[in-house]
Structure formats: structure tokens, C-alpha cells
Design a protein around this motif. Structure first.
Motif, short mmCIF file in Angstrom:
data_model
loop_
_atom_site.label_atom_id
_atom_site.label_comp_id
_atom_site.label_asym_id
_atom_site.label_seq_id
_atom_site.Cartn_x
_atom_site.Cartn_y
_atom_site.Cartn_z
N GLY A 122 0.80 -1.22 0.00
CA GLY A 122 0.00 0.00 0.00
C GLY A 122 0.83 1.26 0.00
N ALA A 123 2.11 1.15 0.35
CA ALA A 123 2.99 2.32 0.39
C ALA A 123 3.74 2.53 -0.93
N PHE A 124 3.48 1.69 -1.92
CA PHE A 124 4.17 1.85 -3.21
C PHE A 124 3.88 3.23 -3.81
N GLY A 125 4.90 3.83 -4.38
CA GLY A 125 4.69 5.06 -5.14
C GLY A 125 4.06 4.78 -6.49
N ASP A 126 4.28 3.57 -7.00
CA ASP A 126 3.72 3.16 -8.29
C ASP A 126 2.31 2.61 -8.05
N ASP A 127 1.31 3.36 -8.47
CA ASP A 127 -0.08 2.98 -8.18
C ASP A 127 -0.49 1.70 -8.90
N ASP A 128 0.08 1.45 -10.08
CA ASP A 128 -0.26 0.23 -10.81
C ASP A 128 0.23 -1.00 -10.07
N LEU A 129 1.45 -0.94 -9.55
CA LEU A 129 1.97 -2.06 -8.76
C LEU A 129 1.16 -2.24 -7.48
N ARG A 130 0.80 -1.13 -6.85
CA ARG A 130 0.00 -1.22 -5.63
C ARG A 130 -1.32 -1.91 -5.89
N ARG A 131 -2.03 -1.49 -6.93
CA ARG A 131 -3.34 -2.07 -7.22
C ARG A 131 -3.23 -3.56 -7.54
N LEU A 132 -2.24 -3.92 -8.33
CA LEU A 132 -2.11 -5.30 -8.76
C LEU A 132 -1.76 -6.21 -7.57
N VAL A 133 -0.76 -5.81 -6.79
CA VAL A 133 -0.33 -6.65 -5.67
C VAL A 133 -1.43 -6.76 -4.61
N GLN A 134 -2.03 -5.66 -4.24
CA GLN A 134 -3.06 -5.72 -3.20
C GLN A 134 -4.30 -6.48 -3.67
N TYR A 135 -4.64 -6.37 -4.94
CA TYR A 135 -5.78 -7.12 -5.46
C TYR A 135 -5.52 -8.61 -5.36
N MET A 136 -4.32 -9.04 -5.78
CA MET A 136 -4.01 -10.46 -5.74
C MET A 136 -3.90 -10.97 -4.32
N MET A 137 -3.36 -10.15 -3.41
CA MET A 137 -3.28 -10.57 -2.02
C MET A 137 -4.66 -10.73 -1.40
N LYS A 138 -5.55 -9.78 -1.65
CA LYS A 138 -6.91 -9.88 -1.10
C LYS A 138 -7.64 -11.09 -1.67
N ASP A 139 -7.45 -11.33 -2.97
CA ASP A 139 -8.13 -12.44 -3.63
C ASP A 139 -7.69 -13.79 -3.07
N LYS A 140 -6.46 -13.87 -2.57
CA LYS A 140 -5.90 -15.14 -2.13
C LYS A 140 -5.60 -15.16 -0.63
N LYS A 141 -6.21 -14.25 0.11
CA LYS A 141 -5.87 -14.12 1.53
C LYS A 141 -6.07 -15.40 2.32
N ASP A 142 -7.20 -16.06 2.13
CA ASP A 142 -7.49 -17.26 2.93
C ASP A 142 -6.40 -18.31 2.78
N ALA A 143 -5.95 -18.55 1.55
CA ALA A 143 -4.90 -19.55 1.32
C ALA A 143 -3.55 -19.06 1.82
N LEU A 144 -3.26 -17.78 1.63
CA LEU A 144 -1.97 -17.24 2.06
C LEU A 144 -1.75 -17.41 3.56
N LEU A 145 -2.82 -17.40 4.33
CA LEU A 145 -2.70 -17.44 5.78
C LEU A 145 -2.23 -18.80 6.32
N PHE A 146 -2.26 -19.85 5.49
CA PHE A 146 -1.82 -21.14 6.03
C PHE A 146 -0.93 -21.95 5.09
#
Length: 324
Positions: A122-146
Motif C-alpha cells: 500500500g505504500a508503493f509510489g507506483d499505483d499500478d503495482l500497488r493495485r495489482l499486488v493488493q488485489y491479488m493478495m486480497k483475492d488469495k488471503k485465505d490460502a496465504l494465511l496457512f
């Protein structure tokens, strides 16, 4: 494996606590009465257990990988410990079971690791990288946690994938502070996403340990899976093709050499940094794991994952003993 923590923490011949069902089967004794034959396990070891006079309605049914609470006594059978279960039930949310006491876990709370990485993106200066990474993290949060990072070898623990990712991000922050020519946002974005394909590559149960690869993992591998997911997400979000292509190359080359699974060598500095940090973290994890329990001044057995090396537990900065 050694003796179960459940037994080591119990007093006398009685035990009570939580454990994992490693295996279970219904058998009959010489009188024809059914009983459950268990192998139970926790973070320190495993043990054979019996639930005599089994009644499904009274006792419930159990499967491998179930987390249960048991009470019983320790008996001996043919010079080996055998556990006689007197009470048994499935765990409940109110039990708040500490999974680190039952199986290998990352040394940090997965929710904390996830929040740290999400905030970092979320602190990225590049908004495109921020949107892409955070979108993928949110989409896969349940699996990422374990999810683990591997079946064996480095970070093959519950939450190991996030732990491995977080460590590389910490290393990347120091590298980019030393080399200001580097694009820090790009390196950290690549670090967060470099193993994202493992969420579809590894056949991982609810306990967070992987026993095998999925068909998709066998046929495609996590690198190709990750690249396709970045490409699809970038197109969905309208991220410029150049930005997506840089991330895709970082995934494609992060194993460094073709013999390690990378079809391309790193072709720009940020890709090189990711490949080197990924290798560094994996090797240090293997070294620290191999040296656990090795006496000062002694060597490990040969480590297949580390080029068949024997590692030395050195004496430097070793606290002095009373005799010295």
C-alpha cells in the motif's frame, strides 16, 4: 519422531490435551467389539492410541488431519507406550488451539505477516503495482494465511509461504537502501508475488502442510501459474503491459538458473536481486534447520539440499561454560 508433547507435559500416567489425528481405522477385538486404532501426533512426536468399545453415536467419527481433544491414560504394550483414550471430541472455536504446539508453523502470526506485506504494498509510489499486488493478495488471503512454501526443504511449514515472502521483503528493503538506482517498489512487488503460483501448485490440506503436487502443479509449475495470474489480473485492472511484463520476467527468472527451473536468466537488476534474495533465504533456512540440535564444534550429516555439504556449528561467540 519423538514422544508427543502432550505426554511430556502431562503428570503421571494421565494425559489431556489437543493433538492431530495422523491416521485412524476401525478394528475389532477378539470378542468382536469395535475399537478405534489411532496414530496421534503433535509438534514433538506421535503415539499409538486406542479407543475401546467404540460407539459412533457416543464418540463421533474421525478422519486423518482432524484436530481433537483427548483425555486418557498411558499404558504399556509390548514394551512400548500405548494411549488408552477415555474421552474424545473434535475441537471447537472456543478452544483457541495454538497450532504451533501441534505441527511445524512459521515463527510469526500469519495474520501479522499478511498485514505487514499488504501495508508494504500500500505504500508503493507506483499505483499500478500497488493495485495489482493488493488485489491479488486480497483475492488469495485465505490460502496465504496457512500455505507452506514447499512439500519438504525450506519453509515447509504452516504459514511458511508468507514467512518466506516476508523475509525476502525485509532483505529487499536493505538492498534498495544501499543501491538507490534500484526500483524498490518493483523488487518488493516481485518478492510478494514470486511464489503466488504455489497456492495452486501444492496439494495442501487444512492443516497447512503439503503432501504432494496438484495435477496443475505437476504439469505447469508455480512459475508458469504465477505468470498467468499476473497477466490476467493486470488485464483485468488495466495495468500497463510493460509493468506486468517486468513482474512476469521476475517470476520467470527468480530461480536464477535453468537447471533450477528458470527458463530465463534475470535480465534487469531488480530481477537479479529477487533471484539472489530468494536463494539466500532458502539456503539460510536450510542451514539453520540442519544446525538445530548440533553441538558446538560438531558437524551435521551431509545435507543433500546444500550440495551434500556437512555444516559446522562453530564456537565463535559461544557462551563460556562454568568449567572454563
Amino acid at each position: 519422531m519423538g514422544r508427543m508433547r502432550l505426554l511430556n507435559q502431562s503428570s503421571g500416567q494421565q494425559f489431556e490435551g489437543f493433538c492431530i489425528v495422523k491416521s485412524v481405522s476401525i478394528k475389532s477385538n477378539v470378542k468382536g467389539s469395535e475399537y478405534l486404532d489411532f496414530v496421534l501426533a503433535d509438534c514433538e512426536g506421535e503415539g499409538v492410541a486406542k479407543l475401546w468399545d467404540y460407539n459412533r453415536e457416543a464418540h463421533g467419527s474421525y478422519d486423518a488431519d482432524d484436530i481433537i481433544k483427548v483425555r486418557g491414560s498411558i499404558t504399556m504394550w509390548k514394551e512400548s507406550e500405548q494411549l488408552k483414550i477415555e474421552r474424545i471430541r473434535h475441537t471447537q472455536p472456543a478452544d483457541e488451539v495454538d497450532m504451533a504446539l501441534l505441527l511445524p508453523c512459521a515463527p510469526f502470526d500469519p495474520n501479522w505477516l499478511y498485514d505487514e506485506l499488504f501495508t508494504c504494498a500500500g505504500a508503493f509510489g507506483d499505483d499500478d503495482l500497488r493495485r495489482l499486488v493488493q488485489y491479488m493478495m486480497k483475492d488469495k488471503k485465505d490460502a496465504l494465511l496457512f500455505f507452506p512454501a514447499a512439500i519438504k526443504l525450506h519453509h515447509a511449514t504452516r504459514g511458511g509461504l508468507l514467512h518466506h515472502t516476508w523475509t525476502i521483503v525485509q532483505l529487499a528493503k536493505h538492498v534498495t537502501a544501499t543501491y538507490p538506482q534500484l526500483d524498490g517498489d518493483l523488487i518488493i512487488a516481485g518478492a510478494i508475488l514470486h511464489d503466488i503460483g504455489k497456492l495452486r501448485e501444492l496439494d495442501t490440506g487444512a492443516l497447512g502442510l503439503a503432501g504432494s503436487y496438484t495435477a496443475e502443479g505437476q504439469l505447469l509449475g508455480h512459475i508458469n501459474i504465477g505468470i498467468s495470474e499476473i497477466s490476467a489480473t493486470a488485464e483485468l485492472l488495466g495495468v500497463p503491459r510493460e509493468t506486468a511484463m517486468l513482474l512476469e520476467h521476475m517470476l520467470l527468472s527468480h530461480h536464477g538458473q535453468p537447471e533450477f527451473g528458470s527458463p530465463k536468466l534475470p535480465m534487469f537488476p531488480e530481477a537479479e536481486v529477487l533471484a539472489e534474495l530468494d536463494l539466500l533465504d532458502s539456503k539460510l533456512y536450510e542451514m539453520f534447520s540442519a544446525l538445530e540440535g548440533v553441538s558446538r564444534g560438531a558437524f551435521t550429516e551431509r545435507q543433500w539440499a546444500l550440495d551434500n555439504r556437512q555444516l559446522y556449528q562453530h564456537l565463535h561467540n559461544c557462551p563460556p561454560t562454568e568449567e572454563s
